[in-house]
Design a protein around this motif. Structure first.
Motif, mmCIF file in Angstrom:
data_model
loop_
_atom_site.group_PDB
_atom_site.id
_atom_site.type_symbol
_atom_site.label_atom_id
_atom_site.label_comp_id
_atom_site.label_asym_id
_atom_site.label_seq_id
_atom_site.Cartn_x
_atom_site.Cartn_y
_atom_site.Cartn_z
ATOM 1 N N ARG A 1 -8.459 9.906 -8.790
ATOM 2 C CA ARG A 1 -7.773 10.846 -7.897
ATOM 3 C C ARG A 1 -6.626 11.551 -8.640
ATOM 4 O O ARG A 1 -6.398 12.746 -8.461
ATOM 5 N N GLU B 1 1.075 6.611 -6.931
ATOM 6 C CA GLU B 1 -0.041 7.532 -7.170
ATOM 7 C C GLU B 1 0.424 8.981 -7.107
ATOM 8 O O GLU B 1 0.049 9.809 -7.955
ATOM 9 N N VAL B 2 1.257 9.308 -6.118
ATOM 10 C CA VAL B 2 1.788 10.666 -5.998
ATOM 11 C C VAL B 2 2.635 11.014 -7.224
ATOM 12 O O VAL B 2 2.526 12.112 -7.787
ATOM 13 N N GLU C 1 -5.144 16.013 -1.961
ATOM 14 C CA GLU C 1 -6.106 16.295 -0.884
ATOM 15 C C GLU C 1 -6.889 17.573 -1.143
ATOM 16 O O GLU C 1 -7.663 18.002 -0.290
ATOM 17 N N ILE D 1 -7.860 4.746 -8.577
ATOM 18 C CA ILE D 1 -6.656 5.556 -8.384
ATOM 19 C C ILE D 1 -6.585 6.639 -9.447
ATOM 20 O O ILE D 1 -6.233 7.794 -9.177
ATOM 21 N N GLU E 1 5.521 13.515 4.398
ATOM 22 C CA GLU E 1 5.344 12.410 3.453
ATOM 23 C C GLU E 1 6.315 12.546 2.287
ATOM 24 O O GLU E 1 6.913 11.562 1.844
ATOM 25 N N GLU F 1 0.826 -1.217 0.000
ATOM 26 C CA GLU F 1 0.000 0.000 0.000
ATOM 27 C C GLU F 1 0.855 1.260 0.000
ATOM 28 O O GLU F 1 0.525 2.247 -0.672
ATOM 29 N N SER F 2 1.960 1.259 0.732
ATOM 30 C CA SER F 2 2.794 2.466 0.789
ATOM 31 C C SER F 2 3.456 2.739 -0.562
ATOM 32 O O SER F 2 3.586 3.902 -0.977
ATOM 33 N N LYS G 1 2.239 1.757 -3.514
ATOM 34 C CA LYS G 1 1.173 2.185 -4.425
ATOM 35 C C LYS G 1 0.826 3.653 -4.188
ATOM 36 O O LYS G 1 0.532 4.385 -5.130
ATOM 37 N N ARG G 2 0.877 4.075 -2.945
ATOM 38 C CA ARG G 2 0.641 5.484 -2.640
ATOM 39 C C ARG G 2 1.727 6.347 -3.279
ATOM 40 O O ARG G 2 1.433 7.406 -3.873
ATOM 41 N N ILE H 1 1.140 16.177 -3.227
ATOM 42 C CA ILE H 1 0.396 15.513 -2.155
ATOM 43 C C ILE H 1 -0.749 16.409 -1.671
ATOM 44 O O ILE H 1 -1.867 15.947 -1.427
#
Length: 527
Positions: free
Chosen positions: A428, A221-222, A499, A425, A511, A214-215, A217-218, A495
């Protein structure tokens, strides 16, 4: 006309002009093929032709004979203007052949001036496809020509350009009959905007197939949300290549302008398949680590775009990053910064676009198991450091996210539930890119946060005081470079965009800092 019809041919000097094109970079420039027929028995081709163009005379002889026409028994001077531009390739076969037939009285010379004509001839008169037709069609429309005559395999590619009649032909005989008014050809029509809007965005790979991680993939995504370069470091089998191949599925769709530019590059490189139209999916290029510098950046005796230009508007994936030669890696430094590559040689200087997203992966050491939770690394600290040092500091500085990836635990592997899909994904990522598009709408050529200059960062990043305090401590502790400072701020801005936050906060900076693994001098020392 056949030899039986030539008794009354006018033997006075005759000049015929045919319009063609030559490639320079990813654009085309006009070439006028002038054929002068006069008394004599010789054919001369001038205007800086290469060996392939000079050999066209033999192919033209055979092609004309195969369709029942004899080669003019006259002195023919073929001039290719402008004479100071080198003419390369077999695409000039067709315009030279038609110019010769026009000068010989076989076809009306005045009709030749209505079209831009390109194509390679086989010995039986069949037309073979050529490369670079799309930029040639764009140039033909700009010059106000009525249309374009090309091999049938290139017709849909050229027809992408609106307001231009494109005739795809299979043979020299078909073109001659058309120009003499004895045959009717229907132009190829492509509804560019309609077909682009309806183009499928289907991908064979989906992030739903990725278990755990998950980290990472995050981080991916960023990277996609801001167009940032990313390096994944981890042992064999951790899923580096699996995730890299799924990155195109979460990138924003190509715009029509990007699709046209991408298609031009692949057209010039001869990478479009027969019958291709616009490319509608972002390119994903994955060269082997034995690639040469010329193959990566482009050039050669007959210059063509390299892998970094073929990845323009898409992804360049370099697996086994340290295994690439040092020379190959270092030539990427300038295009990573400037998003284009200038190739200067003694005979030419060409500029190719290179606005790609770099995705790289590597093992942490020669054996691959340094920092592995269960397997023992057999490398010494010196070997680990030597392996990591194959990637120079200046090149690492240009990679915005450096992420460590560990093997997936068994409990995650046996989980049969699908992970988050690429479509989720991607929504976003697209939303974050939309924020950036509004931010940079008054700045031509800037589309994402990764392209920001220091002046733009001063205007658009604006971290809170607490965020800057964290960044200052990190910069001092790890002695990071000014380029790393810029990279952290750009990633933090992305990031925040994910958001929908107007301000870069301390959590965004924290992050972003966590994605600079290899900047920590203690990373390769075991503590």
């Amino acid at each position: 006309m056949p030899s039986s019809e030539k008794d009354s041919r006018n033997r006075s000097p005759m000049l015929v002009k045919v319009y063609a094109a030559a490639l320079q970079g990813i654009d085309a420039i006009g070439v006028t093929v002038e054929v002068m027929a006069s008394n004599g028995f010789q054919t001369i081709i001038v205007g800086l032709p290469d060996a392939t163009v000079k050999e066209s005379n033999e192919r033209i002889h055979s092609a004309m004979a195969s369709i029942g026409y004899s080669y003019p028994r006259r002195k023919l001077v073929v001039n290719m203007a402008p004479a100071d531009v080198r003419k390369e390739g077999s695409a000039f076969d067709l315009p030279i052949a038609l110019g010769i037939m026009g000068a010989g009285g076989d076809i009306p010379g005045e009709r030749l001036g209505e079209f831009l004509i390109m194509g390679e001839l086989s010995l039986d008169g069949t037309l073979l496809p050529v490369k670079g037709v799309l930029p040639m069609a764009i140039m033909a429309r700009q010059r106000g020509l009525r249309g374009m005559i090309v091999p049938v395999a290139n017709a849909t590619e050229a027809a992408v350009v609106n307001n231009l009649e494109v005739y795809g032909c299979r043979s020299l005989r078909e073109i001659v009959e058309f120009l003499r008014g004895k045959a009717v050809l229907e132009p190829t029509v492509v509804d560019t905007r309609g077909e682009f809007a309806a183009a499928s965005q289907h991908f064979d790979c989906d992030f739903a197939d990725v278990k755990g991680q998950e980290s990472v993939k995050r981080a991916v995504e960023v990277a996609c949300a801001g167009g940032h370069n990313i390096l994944m470091v981890g042992p064999p089998g951790a899923g580096k290549s699996m995730m890299a191949k799924r990155i195109p599925s979460i990138l924003p769709p190509l715009t029509l302008a990007e699709a046209l530019e991408t298609t031009k590059i692949h057209s010039v490189a001869g990478k479009l398949k027969g019958g291709s139209k616009l490319m509608t999916v972002r390119p994903f290029r994955s060269p082997h680590h034995t690639i040469s510098p010329v193959a990566l950046v482009g050039g050669g005796s007959n210059p063509v775009p390299g892998e970094i230009s073929l990845a323009h508007n898409g992804v360049l994936y370099l697996d086994e990053f340290p295994e690439f030669s040092r020379t190959v890696l270092e030539v990427m430094r300038q295009p990573l910064e400037d998003r284009h590559i200038n190739i200067s040689r003694a005979k030419y200087s060409i500029d190719y676009p290179a606005g790609f997203m770099l995705v790289a992966s590597m093992n942490p050491c020669p054996c691959g198991y340094y920092n592995h939770p269960t397997k023992e690394c057999t490398c010494s600290q010196t070997q680990v450091q030597r392996y990591l040092s194959k990637i120079s500091g200046p090149l690492l500085d240009r990679i915005d996210l450096q992420v460590e990836i560990l093997p997936v635990p068994f409990r995650d592997l046996q989980d049969m539930r699908p992970g988050e899909s690429s479509a989720d994904i991607r929504r976003r990522v697209v939303a974050a890119r939309a924020i950036q598009a509004r931010r940079f709408e008054s700045l031509p050529g800037i589309y994402c946060n990764a392209q920001m200059t220091p002046r733009m960062m001063a205007e658009f990043v604006c971290p809170e005081d607490a965020a800057m305090a964290i960044l200052e401590r990190v910069m001092v502790k790890y002695d990071m470079s000014a380029r790393a400072y810029d990279r952290i701020l750009k990633v933090a801005r992305t990031i925040a965009d994910l958001e929908a936050s107007p301000t870069v906060t301390a959590s965004h900076i924290s992050e972003a800092v966590s994605y600079r693994s290899l900047d920590r001098p203690t990373w390769g020392l075991g503590y």
